[in-house]
Write a protein that holds these residues in place. Structure first.
Motif, short mmCIF file in Angstrom:
data_model
loop_
_atom_site.label_atom_id
_atom_site.label_comp_id
_atom_site.label_asym_id
_atom_site.label_seq_id
_atom_site.Cartn_x
_atom_site.Cartn_y
_atom_site.Cartn_z
N ASP A 155 43.32 24.28 34.55
CA ASP A 155 43.49 23.77 35.91
C ASP A 155 44.29 24.75 36.77
O ASP A 155 45.38 25.20 36.39
CB ASP A 155 44.20 22.42 35.86
CG ASP A 155 44.15 21.69 37.19
OD1 ASP A 155 43.25 21.98 38.00
OD2 ASP A 155 45.02 20.83 37.42
N GLY A 156 43.72 25.08 37.94
CA GLY A 156 44.39 25.97 38.88
C GLY A 156 44.20 27.45 38.61
O GLY A 156 44.71 28.28 39.37
N PHE A 157 43.44 27.81 37.57
CA PHE A 157 43.27 29.23 37.26
C PHE A 157 42.48 29.93 38.36
O PHE A 157 41.37 29.52 38.71
CB PHE A 157 42.54 29.39 35.93
CG PHE A 157 42.10 30.82 35.66
CD1 PHE A 157 43.05 31.79 35.35
CD2 PHE A 157 40.77 31.18 35.74
CE1 PHE A 157 42.66 33.09 35.13
CE2 PHE A 157 40.37 32.49 35.52
CZ PHE A 157 41.32 33.45 35.20
N MET A 158 43.05 30.99 38.90
CA MET A 158 42.37 31.83 39.90
C MET A 158 42.17 33.22 39.31
O MET A 158 43.14 33.88 38.94
CB MET A 158 43.19 31.92 41.18
CG MET A 158 43.19 30.67 42.03
SD MET A 158 41.56 30.27 42.75
CE MET A 158 41.28 31.69 43.80
N SER A 159 40.94 33.63 39.21
CA SER A 159 40.63 34.94 38.66
C SER A 159 40.87 36.02 39.70
O SER A 159 40.70 35.80 40.90
CB SER A 159 39.17 34.95 38.20
OG SER A 159 38.80 36.25 37.77
N ASP A 160 41.22 37.21 39.22
CA ASP A 160 41.37 38.35 40.13
C ASP A 160 40.08 39.14 40.27
O ASP A 160 40.05 40.19 40.90
CB ASP A 160 42.51 39.26 39.66
CG ASP A 160 42.26 39.86 38.27
OD1 ASP A 160 41.20 39.59 37.67
OD2 ASP A 160 43.14 40.60 37.79
N HIS A 161 38.99 38.61 39.66
CA HIS A 161 37.69 39.27 39.78
C HIS A 161 36.58 38.22 39.67
O HIS A 161 36.79 37.14 39.11
CB HIS A 161 37.50 40.34 38.70
CG HIS A 161 37.47 39.75 37.31
ND1 HIS A 161 38.62 39.46 36.60
CD2 HIS A 161 36.43 39.39 36.50
CE1 HIS A 161 38.31 38.95 35.42
NE2 HIS A 161 36.98 38.90 35.33
N THR A 211 36.81 34.80 42.75
CA THR A 211 38.08 35.06 43.43
C THR A 211 38.29 34.11 44.60
O THR A 211 39.40 34.02 45.11
CB THR A 211 38.10 36.50 43.96
OG1 THR A 211 37.00 36.70 44.86
CG2 THR A 211 38.00 37.50 42.82
N PHE A 212 37.24 33.39 45.01
CA PHE A 212 37.32 32.55 46.19
C PHE A 212 37.46 31.06 45.86
O PHE A 212 37.52 30.22 46.76
CB PHE A 212 36.09 32.77 47.08
CG PHE A 212 34.77 32.64 46.37
CD1 PHE A 212 34.17 31.40 46.20
CD2 PHE A 212 34.14 33.77 45.87
CE1 PHE A 212 32.96 31.29 45.54
CE2 PHE A 212 32.92 33.66 45.22
CZ PHE A 212 32.33 32.41 45.05
N ALA A 213 37.53 30.73 44.58
CA ALA A 213 37.70 29.35 44.16
C ALA A 213 38.22 29.35 42.72
O ALA A 213 37.93 30.27 41.95
CB ALA A 213 36.37 28.58 44.24
#
Length: 467
Positions: free
Chosen positions: A100-106, A88-90
């Motif tokens: 590219d740019g995918f940010m997970s919510d967990h 969640t922090f990178a």
């Protein structure tokens, strides 16, 4: 006290120094962040350095230690994770520009467990595209810090480079056909491919789910044990994780190998390998005998047809994994991963059935063979570390891949745990490597045997001279 430079001290020695108040997590973290900043522009091991996140974790670790609270051997120690572990922090790209740019919510479960254990996470490590064999053309390939003219392995390339170069004390890798073991072999590291299901894959990008394993890469067997202790165990969010008790991997590390039965199949382990690999294996067998182990002849079950089926079996699962983005976004994929997916799409069901049957037959026969010994010893690769020029030649010879997979793919199919560790050097000064293979869930014994071997040898103390 370890007299090596701070960045090359062991994870456990650094942990001891932190608990004794001889240094602080912030001080150690700042040293490694500075080293990454100074050197990794050349070696390309990190795809993302999470500097502020790491320093905040280090300060929290120091505060807890000042209050007399320690979460265990990883508390305050800087490590890093392969960039297929969701965070969640990178961002998490898994080596694929399509992400590219995918940010997970967990976070991946393994990341949560590392943070629960107090580890400081320095960042995300580069990897091949989708954890297959090669990097996407837009992403630089990490270099081998022992010698940049030599292969760094595949696919946990950044993990191998960073751990070897002293850019972290340990890292997480993944292994589908040898991707923990190859970078460990080429970079002089120790790595554990756990039993399939021993470590949760929740939140970890798949290559081929029934073959994928997540495990630690470090500079010693004891350090691997500390990381495994933190990440192993049942996870209800991963339906394939094993609901089995997690032993205290640290408790028996110093028990030695006296009367341990080590299986050797000379035809498998010593024939058809380069001379330095054979010599290193024979020396390792002698070392184990001097330590009190009993060497027992065994016969490796037939494996050749199964190894030859690895690409096919991997391809069909990979094609399934990528259905959301392939072929819809095929133009964003690199050529090697495209070739794999296309092979999976074209594979007949009857051929998959044959591969599945081969896998079941081999796995049962291997467990039966291992029931007569405690562990088995074999090389990690049939050669020493190949040069980049040699790997380019190998790429033009399809049969060479089967030779490289000879010692790795069988144990991904069976899900057996293996400990990879350096056992010598070739004439070119690059490391040779071996595996200790055990029955399912025998990680504690593998680690114990690895510690015994490394207590009697110094191959794991080989470090790059980057100063």
């Amino acid at each position: 006290m370890d007299t090596r430079p701070l960045h090359y001290q062991s994870l456990l020695e650094t942990s001891r120094a932190l608990r004794a108040g001889e240094t602080s997590s912030r001080a150690v973290t700042e040293v490694l962040l500075a080293r990454i900043s100074d050197l990794d522009g050349r070696f390309k091991s990190y795809i993302q350095v999470t500097r502020e996140h790491a320093l905040a974790q280090a300060d929290a670790a120091d505060t807890a230690l000042a209050q007399g609270r320690s979460r265990g051997p990883l508390h305050g120690v800087p490590i890093a994770v392969k960039d297929l572990c969701c965070t969640t922090f990178a961002p998490t790209m898994a080596g694929m520009p399509v992400n590219d740019g995918f940010m997970s919510d967990h976070n991946a479960t393994v990341v949560d467990r590392l943070e629960t254990a107090g580890a400081v996470i320095l960042g995300k490590l580069s990897m091949t595209e989708g954890a297959y064999t090669s990097h996407h053309p837009s992403i630089p390939t990490p270099l081998n810090p022992l010698n940049p003219d030599y292969w760094v392995g595949s696919s946990s390339t950044g993990s191998g480079t960073a751990t070897s170069a002293g850019f972290c004390y340990a890292s997480l890798g993944s292994d589908t056909g040898g991707s923990i073991r190859f970078p460990c072999a080429t970079c002089g590291l120790t790595g554990l491919k756990p039993t399939w299901g021993r470590v949760s894959r929740h939140g970890v990008f798949d290559l081929a789910p029934s073959l994928d394993h997540v495990g630690p890469m470090a500079r010693s067997a004891a350090d691997c044990a500390a990381v495994l202790q933190a990440i192993a165990g049942y996870d209800p969010r991963d339906p394939t994780s094993l609901d089995a008790p997690v032993p205290d991997y640290m408790a028996s590390l110093s028990d030695g190998v006296r009367d341990i039965r080590i299986g050797i199949d000379p035809a498998y382990a010593l024939h058809g390998v380069d001379a330095p690999v054979k010599a290193a294996m024979e020396a390792a067998i002698d070392t184990f005998e001097r330590l009190g182990a009993r060497i027992v002849d065994v016969t490796m079950p037939p494996y050749e047809d199964l190894v030859a089926a690895w690409i096919m079996m991997c391809s069909v699962e990979t094609a399934h994994v990528h259905t959301d983005t392939y072929p819809a976004r095929a133009g964003e994929y690199g050529p090697d991963l495209v070739q794999l997916i296309e092979e999976g799409l074209a594979t007949r069901g009857v051929d998959v059935a044959r591969g599945h049957i081969l896998r079941l037959e081999f796995s049962q026969a291997l467990e039966a063979m291992l029931a007569g010994v405690d562990v088995m010893l074999c090389p990690t690769m049939p050669t020493g570390t190949p040069s980049l020029a040699q790997m380019e030649t190998y790429g033009e010879e399809p049969e060479v891949l089967n030779a490289i997979l000879r010692y790795t793919a069988p144990f991904d199919f069976s899900g057996s745990p293996t400990l990879t560790l350096p056992n010598g050097v070739s004439d070119d000064g690059m490391p040779t490597s071996m595996q200790i293979v055990g029955p399912l869930l025998s990680e504690a014994l593998l680690l114990r045997a690895g510690v015994a071997y490394q207590s009697a040898t110094g191959w794991h103390c080989m470090h790059p001279d980057l100063e």
